[in-house]
Design a protein around this motif. Structure first.
Motif, PDB file in Angstrom:
ATOM      1  N   ALA A 132      -1.539 -10.995 -30.168  1.00  0.00           N
ATOM      2  CA  ALA A 132      -0.301 -10.315 -30.553  1.00  0.00           C
ATOM      3  C   ALA A 132      -0.370  -9.840 -31.993  1.00  0.00           C
ATOM      4  O   ALA A 132       0.042  -8.719 -32.323  1.00  0.00           O
ATOM      5  CB  ALA A 132       0.885 -11.251 -30.355  1.00  0.00           C
ATOM      6  N   HIS A 133      -0.909 -10.685 -32.864  1.00  0.00           N
ATOM      7  CA  HIS A 133      -1.039 -10.345 -34.285  1.00  0.00           C
ATOM      8  C   HIS A 133      -1.901  -9.091 -34.457  1.00  0.00           C
ATOM      9  O   HIS A 133      -1.572  -8.191 -35.238  1.00  0.00           O
ATOM     10  CB  HIS A 133      -1.676 -11.528 -35.012  1.00  0.00           C
ATOM     11  N   LEU A 134      -2.995  -9.027 -33.709  1.00  0.00           N
ATOM     12  CA  LEU A 134      -3.916  -7.890 -33.785  1.00  0.00           C
ATOM     13  C   LEU A 134      -3.279  -6.615 -33.259  1.00  0.00           C
ATOM     14  O   LEU A 134      -3.357  -5.550 -33.883  1.00  0.00           O
ATOM     15  CB  LEU A 134      -5.192  -8.206 -32.998  1.00  0.00           C
ATOM     16  N   ILE A 135      -2.622  -6.702 -32.116  1.00  0.00           N
ATOM     17  CA  ILE A 135      -2.040  -5.510 -31.480  1.00  0.00           C
ATOM     18  C   ILE A 135      -0.898  -4.940 -32.313  1.00  0.00           C
ATOM     19  O   ILE A 135      -0.809  -3.722 -32.512  1.00  0.00           O
ATOM     20  CB  ILE A 135      -1.565  -5.862 -30.051  1.00  0.00           C
ATOM     21  N   VAL A 136      -0.018  -5.801 -32.812  1.00  0.00           N
ATOM     22  CA  VAL A 136       1.101  -5.320 -33.634  1.00  0.00           C
ATOM     23  C   VAL A 136       0.576  -4.709 -34.931  1.00  0.00           C
ATOM     24  O   VAL A 136       1.050  -3.664 -35.382  1.00  0.00           O
ATOM     25  CB  VAL A 136       2.103  -6.452 -33.930  1.00  0.00           C
ATOM     26  N   ALA A 137      -0.430  -5.347 -35.540  1.00  0.00           N
ATOM     27  CA  ALA A 137      -1.015  -4.805 -36.776  1.00  0.00           C
ATOM     28  C   ALA A 137      -1.632  -3.434 -36.523  1.00  0.00           C
ATOM     29  O   ALA A 137      -1.492  -2.516 -37.345  1.00  0.00           O
ATOM     30  CB  ALA A 137      -2.069  -5.766 -37.318  1.00  0.00           C
ATOM     31  N   LEU A 138      -2.297  -3.274 -35.394  1.00  0.00           N
ATOM     32  CA  LEU A 138      -2.892  -1.982 -35.057  1.00  0.00           C
ATOM     33  C   LEU A 138      -1.810  -0.923 -34.864  1.00  0.00           C
ATOM     34  O   LEU A 138      -1.986   0.241 -35.259  1.00  0.00           O
ATOM     35  CB  LEU A 138      -3.744  -2.108 -33.788  1.00  0.00           C
ATOM     36  N   GLY A 139      -0.678  -1.329 -34.288  1.00  0.00           N
ATOM     37  CA  GLY A 139       0.431  -0.399 -34.113  1.00  0.00           C
ATOM     38  C   GLY A 139       0.981   0.074 -35.458  1.00  0.00           C
ATOM     39  O   GLY A 139       1.221   1.272 -35.657  1.00  0.00           O
ATOM     40  N   ILE A 140       1.161  -0.859 -36.397  1.00  0.00           N
ATOM     41  CA  ILE A 140       1.664  -0.501 -37.728  1.00  0.00           C
ATOM     42  C   ILE A 140       0.670   0.412 -38.437  1.00  0.00           C
ATOM     43  O   ILE A 140       1.045   1.426 -39.040  1.00  0.00           O
ATOM     44  CB  ILE A 140       1.916  -1.771 -38.567  1.00  0.00           C
ATOM     45  N   PHE A 141      -0.606   0.077 -38.358  1.00  0.00           N
ATOM     46  CA  PHE A 141      -1.653   0.877 -38.998  1.00  0.00           C
ATOM     47  C   PHE A 141      -1.673   2.303 -38.445  1.00  0.00           C
ATOM     48  O   PHE A 141      -1.769   3.277 -39.199  1.00  0.00           O
ATOM     49  CB  PHE A 141      -3.005   0.203 -38.768  1.00  0.00           C
ATOM     50  N   THR A 142      -1.547   2.431 -37.133  1.00  0.00           N
ATOM     51  CA  THR A 142      -1.544   3.749 -36.505  1.00  0.00           C
ATOM     52  C   THR A 142      -0.327   4.563 -36.928  1.00  0.00           C
ATOM     53  O   THR A 142      -0.437   5.761 -37.237  1.00  0.00           O
ATOM     54  CB  THR A 142      -1.566   3.608 -34.970  1.00  0.00           C
ATOM     55  N   LEU A 143       0.840   3.934 -36.959  1.00  0.00           N
ATOM     56  CA  LEU A 143       2.062   4.632 -37.363  1.00  0.00           C
ATOM     57  C   LEU A 143       1.985   5.098 -38.813  1.00  0.00           C
ATOM     58  O   LEU A 143       2.433   6.199 -39.147  1.00  0.00           O
ATOM     59  CB  LEU A 143       3.272   3.723 -37.156  1.00  0.00           C
ATOM     60  N   LEU A 144       1.400   4.278 -39.682  1.00  0.00           N
ATOM     61  CA  LEU A 144       1.237   4.681 -41.074  1.00  0.00           C
ATOM     62  C   LEU A 144       0.267   5.860 -41.188  1.00  0.00           C
ATOM     63  O   LEU A 144       0.480   6.774 -41.998  1.00  0.00           O
ATOM     64  CB  LEU A 144       0.731   3.509 -41.916  1.00  0.00           C
ATOM     65  N   GLY A 145      -0.782   5.825 -40.374  1.00  0.00           N
ATOM     66  CA  GLY A 145      -1.707   6.946 -40.364  1.00  0.00           C
ATOM     67  C   GLY A 145      -1.030   8.231 -39.936  1.00  0.00           C
ATOM     68  O   GLY A 145      -1.243   9.300 -40.527  1.00  0.00           O
ATOM     69  N   LEU A 146      -0.189   8.145 -38.919  1.00  0.00           N
ATOM     70  CA  LEU A 146       0.556   9.317 -38.453  1.00  0.00           C
ATOM     71  C   LEU A 146       1.512   9.825 -39.523  1.00  0.00           C
ATOM     72  O   LEU A 146       1.626  11.036 -39.753  1.00  0.00           O
ATOM     73  CB  LEU A 146       1.321   8.966 -37.177  1.00  0.00           C
ATOM     74  N   ALA A 147       2.224   8.899 -40.179  1.00  0.00           N
ATOM     75  CA  ALA A 147       3.155   9.309 -41.235  1.00  0.00           C
ATOM     76  C   ALA A 147       2.416  10.011 -42.365  1.00  0.00           C
ATOM     77  O   ALA A 147       2.905  10.996 -42.933  1.00  0.00           O
ATOM     78  CB  ALA A 147       3.905   8.085 -41.770  1.00  0.00           C
ATOM     79  N   THR A 148       1.217   9.528 -42.688  1.00  0.00           N
ATOM     80  CA  THR A 148       0.416  10.152 -43.737  1.00  0.00           C
ATOM     81  C   THR A 148       0.014  11.569 -43.338  1.00  0.00           C
ATOM     82  O   THR A 148       0.123  12.514 -44.137  1.00  0.00           O
ATOM     83  CB  THR A 148      -0.852   9.322 -44.008  1.00  0.00           C
ATOM     84  N   MET A 149      -0.448  11.723 -42.120  1.00  0.00           N
ATOM     85  CA  MET A 149      -0.931  13.038 -41.673  1.00  0.00           C
ATOM     86  C   MET A 149       0.192  14.042 -41.478  1.00  0.00           C
ATOM     87  O   MET A 149       0.036  15.235 -41.736  1.00  0.00           O
ATOM     88  CB  MET A 149      -1.724  12.861 -40.374  1.00  0.00           C
ATOM     89  N   TRP A 150       1.336  13.544 -41.033  1.00  0.00           N
ATOM     90  CA  TRP A 150       2.468  14.439 -40.816  1.00  0.00           C
ATOM     91  C   TRP A 150       3.277  14.671 -42.087  1.00  0.00           C
ATOM     92  O   TRP A 150       4.044  15.636 -42.167  1.00  0.00           O
ATOM     93  CB  TRP A 150       3.393  13.845 -39.758  1.00  0.00           C
ATOM     94  N   GLY A 151       3.122  13.806 -43.079  1.00  0.00           N
ATOM     95  CA  GLY A 151       3.984  13.828 -44.244  1.00  0.00           C
ATOM     96  C   GLY A 151       3.949  15.090 -45.075  1.00  0.00           C
ATOM     97  O   GLY A 151       4.897  15.394 -45.786  1.00  0.00           O
ATOM     98  N   GLY A 152       2.864  15.832 -44.994  1.00  0.00           N
ATOM     99  CA  GLY A 152       2.783  17.069 -45.775  1.00  0.00           C
ATOM    100  C   GLY A 152       2.975  18.309 -44.954  1.00  0.00           C
ATOM    101  O   GLY A 152       2.628  19.411 -45.389  1.00  0.00           O
ATOM    102  N   GLY A 153       3.523  18.165 -43.754  1.00  0.00           N
ATOM    103  CA  GLY A 153       3.681  19.316 -42.875  1.00  0.00           C
ATOM    104  C   GLY A 153       2.399  19.570 -42.107  1.00  0.00           C
ATOM    105  O   GLY A 153       1.448  18.800 -42.154  1.00  0.00           O
TER     106      GLY A 153
END
Length: 298
Positions: A132-153
């Motif tokens: 559970a710790h691994l899967i949730v951490a991977l989810g947070i990491f992926t969401l942060l990656g998406l926010a970074t890529m989308w953050g500048g349009g």
């Protein structure tokens, strides 16, 4: 007048937070692999009846340092979400950043259970909590990656897609070197941390490839046709799924028999083949585009 320096853009802040999260992932793996997660006398948030243990390299310090890094990273993640709202960023960026914060308490709770909250949760250090710790951490990491890529349009390009797929292919190969499935190196705590750094780097490359390919399908990436983008997206998604399997098998979630080692090798091979296939499709599309571009004077 803004107190924020001109160089500190949302994308740079989000990228730094994503990097902090990647480092936290590696620290967590190293902490668990050295058995330091069972240090601090199974106390949380205290560590052996102290807020700050002896500052020497020992299990208590490793576990405490991991907790401190996690706390700082958590505040930075909250900052990403806050900035996405007050900075008037687009809807998908706000959703990704907000979801990362929404599931952060789950990660904190599972982490506390993993090291057993003051001894109140017997059996907290188990396979299920690790998973559970691994899967949730991977989810947070992926969401942060998406926010970074989308953050500048929408700033995608065929070149960025090539770079993303190159990072994915290189990361998968590097993770294979450190993987427990390939008997090249001892799967030591340091090797396990290196495996996850390489694997998560590849994962982030595949996330970037999916983002750019999706934008291309919507007509937002010059020089990249929708048909090629769809093929690349399918291959990248398949590679990501296989790579996640290898990340899960990198932890002690199963009795690692010869059969599981073979399954791990297959997952690695599939992840590499699909990522390399996506890069080849893109390269073939580039070649066709170059041949069809008129030469000046024609």
């Amino acid at each position: 007048m803004s107190l924020r320096p001109a160089w500190l853009t949302f994308r740079r802040y989000a990228a730094a937070t994503t990097g902090m999260t990647l480092t936290l992932f590696a620290l967590g793996v190293y902490t668990a692999a050295t058995g330091s997660g069972l240090a601090c006398q199974a106390q949380w948030p205290l560590c052996s009846d102290q807020f700050i243990p002896t500052l020497t390299i020992n299990p208590d310090f490793i576990e405490w340092f991991h907790r401190v890094w996690a706390m700082v990273t958590g505040f930075l993640i909250v900052g990403v979400a806050g900035w996405s709202w007050i900075g008037s960023l687009d809807r998908r960026t706000r959703i990704a950043a907000t979801l990362a914060v929404a599931i952060l308490p789950v990660q904190i709770a599972v982490g506390a259970i993993t090291v057993t909250i003051g001894g109140l949760v017997p059996g907290g250090y188990t396979v299920s909590t690790h998973a559970a710790h691994l899967i949730v951490a991977l989810g947070i990491f992926t969401l942060l990656g998406l926010a970074t890529m989308w953050g500048g349009g929408r700033a995608g390009s065929a070149r960025l897609l090539r770079v993303a797929l190159g990072v994915a292919v290189g990361g998968i190969l590097a993770s294979a070197v450190f993987s427990r499935a390939v008997p090249l190196l001892t799967y030591s705590p340091g090797g396990q941390a290196a495996f996850y750094v390489a694997g998560l780097g590849a994962h982030l490359g595949l996330v970037a490839a999916l983002v750019v390919a999706t934008d291309a399908i919507d007509g937002g990436v010059p020089g990249l046709d929708a048909s090629t983008a769809r093929t690349v997206r399918r291959l990248a998604a398949g590679s990501m799924a296989a790579l996640v399997v290898t990340l899960l098998l990198g932890r002690d979630l199963v009795l690692y028999t010869v059969a599981w080692q073979r399954a791990n090798l297959v997952a690695l091979a599939v992840a590499f083949a699909l990522a390399a296939g996506a890069a080849r499709v893109l390269r073939g599309s580039d070649a066709v585009t170059e041949r069809s571009t008129p030469v000046g004077g024609d």
